[in-house]
Design an enzyme around this catalytic site. Structure first.
Site, PDB file in Angstrom:
ATOM      1  N   GLU A 767     -28.097 -96.591   9.051  1.00 19.74           N
ATOM      2  CA  GLU A 767     -29.973 -95.646   9.705  1.00 19.74           C
ATOM      3  C   GLU A 767     -29.530 -94.518   9.407  1.00 19.74           C
ATOM      4  O   GLU A 767     -29.499 -94.009  10.169  1.00 19.74           O
ATOM      5  CB  GLU A 767     -29.719 -96.393  11.236  1.00 19.74           C
ATOM      6  N   CYS A 801     -35.245 -89.817  14.979  1.00 23.64           N
ATOM      7  CA  CYS A 801     -35.875 -90.322  13.959  1.00 23.64           C
ATOM      8  C   CYS A 801     -37.089 -91.067  13.572  1.00 23.64           C
ATOM      9  O   CYS A 801     -37.936 -91.066  13.249  1.00 23.64           O
ATOM     10  CB  CYS A 801     -34.472 -91.351  13.161  1.00 23.64           C
TER      11      CYS A 801
END
Ligand SMILES: Cc1cc2nc3c(=O)[nH]c(=O)nc-3n(C[C@H](O)[C@H](O)[C@H](O)COP(=O)(O)OP(=O)(O)OC[C@H]3O[C@@H](n4cnc5c(N)ncnc54)[C@H](O)[C@@H]3O)c2cc1C
Length: 1011
Positions: A767, A801
Site C-alpha cells: 500500500e 495516505c
C-alpha cells in the site's frame, strides 16, 4: 411503534383511573401502566388537558392545523414516505441552487429516485422542457420560500420586528433566535456574536414603546424581561469541542461575556438553547459558570428525551438552590432524536435518548414536576422557574396540575411554543391565563434550512402530538393518556446490543472471541468527563520504550533463519489456536488502551482522537482477522458429486516480512503482522525508524498473548540496510508493506527477482501513497464540505495516505468555499499533541518538514498561498518535534506540481473547475487511486461518482479519512497500491496459498453415498 394510535383508543379514554384499573395484559411494546400515586392529580391533568384541547379545537383554523397539512406538497409527503424523504432532501439543497436550471435539474433528480411517486400534476411538470421548466422551478422556489416563511420570521431582526410587535399585540411574548448552527470558523462566530450584540443593544429600545402587558411582563415574583434572546453556543465560538472541555468553556465564556454583560445592563433574558447530546454537559457547565460570573437574567433549555434528563434536572436544581441563583429552564423534549439514535449506533455508544416516545413524555412530566417543586417562592431564594416548551396538551396539562398542587399561580410558569406552529394552542393557552412566548427564528435561508427541515420532519412525524391532535384528530382520551409505563424491554438498548449480529461484518464462530460477529471497537466518547480525565492521566504516565534502530544485515539473516525454522510448527498449529492469540492480544490492547494511545501521542505526535483511533483500529484488526481466518481455513467442499470429492483448502505461504509505516504506528503494524500470523506464516517485523517504541509494545503484547517468540521476530533497523536485505532474501515468501511509493515500487521490483535457489514467487502486499481529491459540487452543503475537507486535509498534519490534498470546486461554489476553508483553517489550534485542544500537532521529522515547506514554496509560485498558519514560538522546543502550519493554496491548475505530487503534509491545493464533468476528469487525472470524496446533493452526480471516480475508497458527503475495519475495507490501486483491501473480507487471501484437492471416491464402480 407510535404510541398514539387512531385505531386503538387508550384505556384512559374516558377516565384516567381506568389506566390503573385495566387488567388486560399489555402488549410487550405497550408496557404496563404505572399505578398512579396520585389519582386526583391524573384526573386534574385530564380536566386541564380537555379544557385546553376544547379551546384549541374550537379556535380558528391556523397555519399549521389546516393550511400546512393540507398544502398539496405536505399532504402528499405524508401519504408517501419515499416522496417525503426526497422532497425534504431537495428542500435542504435548495438554497445552494443558483439558477432555475439547477433547481429543475435537482428536483427532477430527487423525484426520479426509485420508489418515488410525484403528486399528480407534478409528474408532468417534471417532464416539461423550455419555458415550462423555468415556470416549474419558479413555482417550487415559491413553495419552499413560503414554507420557510411559515417558520422563520424574517431575514434579520429589523425585518422581523413588525412580526414581533404583531405577536405582542396578540398577547404573545417572544424569544428571538438568530438562525445558524455550528460555525466553521472564528470569523463566522464573530459575525454571529456581533449580530447578537446588536440584537441585545437594539431590541430593548425597539420594544420599549410597546403597550404594557401585565401578563407577559410579570411572573409571580416580579418583572419578566420583554426582550428574550435564544443563543446556540456552537455558533458563538468555533473551537467548541467537548474533548477540550476546559479550553472550550474558557473560550465560550470569553466570547459570551460582552453579550451577557450587555444583556444584564439592558435587562434582556438570554436563553442557552440545548443542542446535540455531545454538547450537553459542556452547555450545563458553561451555563452555570456564566451565571456565577455575570448577573444576567438567565435561561437554559433542557431536554427530556435524554435518558439523563432526571439527573440533569437534579443537577441544575441543586446548583441553583445552593448558589441562590434564580434561572429559567425551558423544558423541551428535544429536537435531534433521529440524529442521536443514528449517531450512537454508528459510534457503538449507548443511545442517549429514550427509544419510545412515551418515555420522553414521562421524563418530561417528571422533570417538569421537579422544576416546579424547586420554583422559588421569594426573590431572595435560588431555584428554577419553569418555561414549558411543548405543544402537547397532555404535557402542558401535567405541568399545570403539578403547579396547582404546589399552590403556585399560573404566572409562575411560562408556556413556550414555536413560531409558525399551532396558533390555536397558543391562543387557548393565553385564554387560560398563561404567559405564552413564541420562539421566533430569524435569518437567511441557508443557515435556516437545518431548522426548517427539523420542523418539517417534526410536523410530519407519526410520533407528533400536534399531528395526532390536529391532523389525525385523535380523541381526547388518546391524546391525554398517561405516558408513565414500565417495559420488559428497551428497543433502543437492544438495538445497540444486537448491532454485531445485525451488521454481520464478519462470520461468527462459537470458539472465537465472544462467539459473535466482529464489531468495530467504539472510540472514546470524549464528551464524558471521566473518559477525558483517565485518558489525560494515561498520557501523562505513558512512557515510550527506548528502542535503538540498530539492527544489522546479520541480524536480518538471523531473524529470517529463526522465522524460517519456526514455520512448519506454525503452519501446523490449529487455526483456532492461532485465532485465540489475536483475540487475546486484542483484549490486552483493550485493557491498556489509553496507555497505548499515550505512547503513540508521545512518540509520533498524534493528537488525542487520532491516537485513540489508531489503537481501536489495531484492536479491530485482531478481532476481525481472527474471525475471518477461521472461516478461511475451513476446507470448502465444492459440489456434491458422489464419486468425486472436490475441496479447496488454504495454507500459509512461509516467512512474511512486515515493513510498517510511522503514520499509523500501531494499527498498520498490527494489521499486517496479525494477518500474517493468523494465517500460519511466521513473521519478521521491521517497524518504521520513527516509531519503533509502539511497535515493540505491540510485539510484547503478541508474545504475552501466546504467540511463540520465534514465530514473530521483532527487528528494528534502517530500511536501506535491514529492510532491503529482508525483502531480497530467498527465504522471504511474502512482503507486507505500507509506505511511500518510492520504497513500495522498489520492493515490488526486488521481489520480482527470483534466484535459482528460491522455490516460490514472492507475494507483495503493498500500500503506497495518494493524491486524494474531494469534489465540491454546486449543491454541496458547504458547512459539511468545509469541515470535511479541513479535517481530511489537516488531521494528523495531513500525514495519512488517505488525506485530502486537492479540493476540486465547481465554480459557482468556489469563492464561498475558498473563503470559508481559509477562515476555517485559521481557526485550527497548532499545539502540543498531549493537550486535548490541539488540532494540529507536529510533523514526523525534519526531513518531512523540509519537504513540506518546499512544496509550500512551489505553491507560492504556482498559485497563491491563502494561508499558512504560524507555529507558536517555543512549541517545537517544548514538544521536541518539528512543525509545519497548515496551508491552503488557491489558483492551482491540473498540470501544476501541487495538483500531482504527493506531499504528505498539511497542504491543500484548491482547484477551480467549470462543472461536475470537469471535476471528475481532474480528480481522475493523477496516477494515484487511493481515496476520493464528493460533496453533492444531486443524486445523479453521486451515482456518476460511484461509477466514474476511480479510487479504492470513495466517500460521499463526508470526510475521506478514518476508514473502519470491516466497514470500509481500505486500499487503493494505480500507483497507490496493488489493490488489496486491509480490513476487508478478501484481505487474508493474500497471506495464503490456495490448494484444491480432488479425490476419486469410486472403487470398482462403487462409491458410498449414492441414494
Ligand atoms: C419554545 C421552544 C424552544 C425549543 N428549544 C429547543 C432546544 O433548545 N433544544 C432542542 O433540542 N429542542 C428545542 N425545541 C424543540 C422541541 O424539542 C420540539 O419542538 C419538541 O420536542 C416537540 O415536543 P412537543 O411536546 O411539542 O411534541 P410531541 O409530539 O409531544 O413530542 C415530540 C418529541 O418527542 C420526542 N420523540 C419522538 N419520537 C420519539 C421516540 N421514538 N422515542 C423517544 N422520544 C421521541 C422528540 O423529542 C420529539 O421532538 C424547542 C421547542 C420549543 C417549543
Amino acid at each position: 411503534m407510535p404510541w398514539f394510535s387512531k385505531k386503538r383508543p387508550s384505556p384512559s379514554a374516558t377516565s384516567p383511573v381506568a389506566v390503573v384499573a385495566s387488567s388486560a395484559a399489555p402488549r410487550r411494546d405497550e408496557g404496563r401502566a404505572i399505578a398512579l400515586s396520585d389519582p386526583a392529580l391524573e384526573a386534574r391533568i385530564h380536566e386541564i388537558g380537555t379544557e385546553f384541547l376544547d379551546l384549541a379545537r374550537g379556535g380558528k383554523a391556523g397555519v399549521l392545523s389546516t393550511a400546512f397539512w393540507s398544502d398539496k406538497l405536505m399532504d402528499w409527503a405524508m401519504k408517501d414516505e419515499a416522496f417525503k424523504v426526497q422532497l425534504f432532501r431537495f428542500v435542504d439543497a435548495f438554497p445552494m441552487l443558483r439558477t432555475p436550471e439547477q433547481i429543475h435539474d435537482h428536483l427532477v433528480d430527487y423525484l426520479s429516485q426509485p420508489g418515488v411517486t410525484p403528486p399528480p400534476g407534478m409528474d408532468l411538470a417534471i417532464k416539461a422542457g423550455g419555458i415550462a421548466k423555468s415556470m416549474f422551478a419558479k413555482t417550487m422556489a415559491g413553495q419552499i420560500t413560503g414554507m420557510a416563511e411559515k417558520f422563520i420570521a424574517g431575514t434579520d431582526a429589523k425585518d422581523a420586528l413588525p412580526v414581533l410587535e404583531k405577536l405582542w399585540k396578540k398577547g404573545l411574548a417572544f424569544s428571538v433566535d438568530l438562525l445558524g448552527e455550528a460555525c466553521v470558523s472564528e470569523a463566522e462566530a464573530e459575525a454571529y456574536r456581533a449580530k447578537y450584540l446588536d440584537l441585545i443593544e437594539n431590541l430593548p429600545v425597539a420594544v420599549d414603546g410597546w403597550a404594557a402587558n401585565e401578563r407577559l411582563e410579570r411572573d409571580h415574583l416580579g418583572v419578566v424581561p420583554r426582550t428574550n434572546v435564544s443563543i446556540k453556543i456552537s455558533s458563538l465560538h468555533a473551537q467548541t469541542d467537548p474533548i477540550d472541555n476546559v479550553g472550550s468553556i474558557d473560550g465560550l465564556v470569553a466570547a459570551l461575556r460582552p453579550l451577557l454583560e450587555r444583556a444584564r445592563d439592558k435587562g434582556v433574558l438570554v436563553n442557552f438553547d440545548m443542542e446535540q447530546f455531545a454538547l450537553k454537559d459542556l452547555t450545563l457547565e458553561l451555563f452555570m459558570r456564566c451565571c456565577e460570573e455575570v448577573d444576567f437574567t438567565a435561561g437554559l433549555a433542557m431536554q427530556a428525551y435524554l435518558r439523563s434528563g432526571d439527573d440533569d434536572a437534579r443537577r441544575i436544581i441543586e446548583w441553583s438552590q445552593r448558589t441562590g441563583r434564580q434561572v429559567t429552564v425551558r423544558l423541551v423534549k428535544g429536537a435531534y432524536w433521529d440524529y442521536e439514535t443514528i449517531h450512537a449506533e454508528e459510534m457503538g455508544w449507548p443511545v442517549p435518548v429514550w427509544s419510545r416516545k412515551c418515555d420522553s413524555d414521562a421524563c418530561f412530566e417528571r422533570m417538569a414536576a421537579a422544576f416546579i417543586r424547586s420554583t422559588p417562592r421569594t426573590t431572595e431564594e435560588g431555584g428554577v422557574k419553569l418555561a414549558l416548551g411543548s405543544h402537547n396538551a397532555r404535557s402542558i396539562g401535567a405541568a399545570t396540575a403539578e403547579l396547582e398542587k404546589q399552590g403556585l399561580p399560573r404566572s409562575a410558569m411560562e408556556l413556550q411554543m414555536l413560531y409558525g406552529m399551532a396558533p390555536e394552542l397558543k391562543q387557548a393557552a393565553s385564554d387560560m391565563g398563561f404567559r405564552v412566548r413564541e420562539y421566533v427564528p430569524v435569518g437567511e435561508m441557508i443557515p435556516g434550512m437545518a431548522y426548517l427541515v427539523r420542523r418539517l420532519l417534526e410536523n410530519t412525524s407519526n410520533e407528533s402530538w400536534l399531528k395526532a391532535g390536529f391532523m389525525d384528530n385523535a380523541d381526547a382520551g388518546t391524546l391525554l393518556a398517561s405516558p408513565h409505563r414500565t417495559f420488559d424491554r428497551d428497543p433502543g438498548v437492544e438495538r445497540i446490543e444486537a448491532a454485531p449480529e445485525r451488521h454481520a461484518l464478519s462470520d461468527a464462530d462459537p470458539d472465537v472471541g465472544d462467539g459473535r460477529p466482529f464489531f468495530t471497537e467504539p472510540m472514546r466518547d470524549f464528551s464524558r468527563r471521566e473518559v477525558r480525565e483517565s485518558y489525560a492521566r494515561a498520557i501523562e504516565h505513558a512512557s515510550v520504550p527506548s528502542v535503538a534502530n540498530d539492527g544489522t544485515v546479520e541480524d536480518a539473516d538471523r531473524a529470517l533463519a529463526t522465522a524460517h525454522a519456526a514455520f512448519p510448527a506454525c503452519r501446523d498449529t490449529p487455526i483456532r489456536t492461532r485465532a485465540a492469540v489475536l483475540v487475546k492480544a486484542a483484549a490486552i490492547m483493550r485493557r491498556r488502551r489509553d496507555e497505548l494511545a499515550g505512547i503513540i501521542i508521545k512518540e509520533s505526535g498524534k493528537p488525542w482522537r487520532e491516537a485513540d483511533g489508531d489503537v481501536c483500529e489495531a484492536i479491530d484488526f485482531c478481532e476481525f482477522y481472527a474471525r475471518e481466518a477461521v472461516a478461511l481455513f475451513e476446507p470448502q467442499r465444492l459440489g456434491r458429486f458422489v464419486g468425486e470429492i472436490d475441496e479447496t483448502i488454504h495454507e500459509p505461504r512461509g516467512v512474511a516480512v512486515v515493513i510498517s509505516p510511522w503514520n499509523f504506528p500501531l494499527a498498520i503494524c498490527t494489521g499486517m503482522t496479525v494477518a500474517s500470523l493468523v494465517c500460519g506464516n511466521t513473521c519478521v517485523v521491521k517497524p518504521a525508524e520513527q516509531t519503533p517504541g509502539i511497535a515493540k509494545v505491540m510485539h510484547d503484547i503478541l508474545i504475552e498473548a501466546g504467540c511463540p517468540r520465534e514465530a514473530c521476530v521483532f527487528l528494528p533497523g534502517p530500511g536501506e540496510t535491514v529492510g532491503a536485505r529482508l525483502v531480497r532474501d530467498p527465504r522471504t515468501a511474502l512482503i507486507a508493506f505500507t509506505g511511500s511509493k518510492a520504497v513500495g515500487l522498489d520492493i515490488l521490483q526486488a521481489a520480482g527477482v527470483t534466484p535459482e535457489d528460491q522455490h516460490h514467487v514472492k507475494k507483495v502486499v503493498c500500500e503506497m501513497g495518494g493524491k486524494n481529491a474531494v469534489i465540491i459540487d454546486a449543491s454541496a452543503d458547504l458547512d459539511e464540505a468545509v469541515l470535511g475537507v479541513r479535517h481530511s486535509a489537516f488531521g494528523f498534519s495531513g500525514q495519512k495516505c488517505s488525506a485530502c490534498s486537492r479540493a476540486i470546486v465547481v465554480e459557482t461554489a468556489y469563492d464561498t468555499f475558498l473563503e470559508r476553508i481559509v477562515e476555517s483553517t485559521r481557526t485550527l489550534v497548532v499545539g502540543d499533541p498531549r493537550q486535548p485542544g490541539t488540532d494540529v500537532g507536529p510533523v514526523i521529522d525534519h526531513d518531512a518538514q523540509r519537504k513540506i515547506r518546499e512544496y509550500i514554496e512551489i505553491g507560492r509560485s504556482e498559485g497563491r498561498v491563502e494561508i499558512e498558519l504560524p507555529v507558536p514560538d517555543g512549541l517545537e522546543a517544548s514538544v521536541g518535534l518539528p512543525y509545519v502550519g497548515p496551508a491552503v493554496v488557491s489558483g492551482i491548475e491540473p498540470h501544476h506540481r501541487l495538483a500531482h505530487e504527493e506531499i504528505f503534509g498539511p497542504v491543500l491545493a484548491v482547484i477551480k473547475v467549470k462543472d461536475f464533468d470537469e471535476a471528475l476528469q481532474v480528480a481522475n487525472s493523477t496516477r494515484y487511486k487511493l481515496t476520493g470524496g464528493v460533496f453533492s446533493r444531486k443524486p445523479s452526480h453521486l451515482e456518476r461518482a460511484k461509477r466514474e471516480f476511480r479510487v479504492g475508497n470513495l466517500y460521499l458527503n463526508r470526510g475521506i479519512t478514518g476508514a473502519l475495519v470491516g466497514r470500509q475495507p481500505f486500499g487503493g490501486f494505480g500507483l497507490s497500491g496493488v489493490g488489496t483491501k486491509a480490513g476487508g473480507r478478501g484481505y487474508l487471501m493474500h497471506f495464503v496459498e490456495p490448494r484444491a484437492i480432488t479425490e476419486n471416491a469410486m472403487r470398482r464402480g462403487f462409491a458410498p453415498g449414492l441414494e
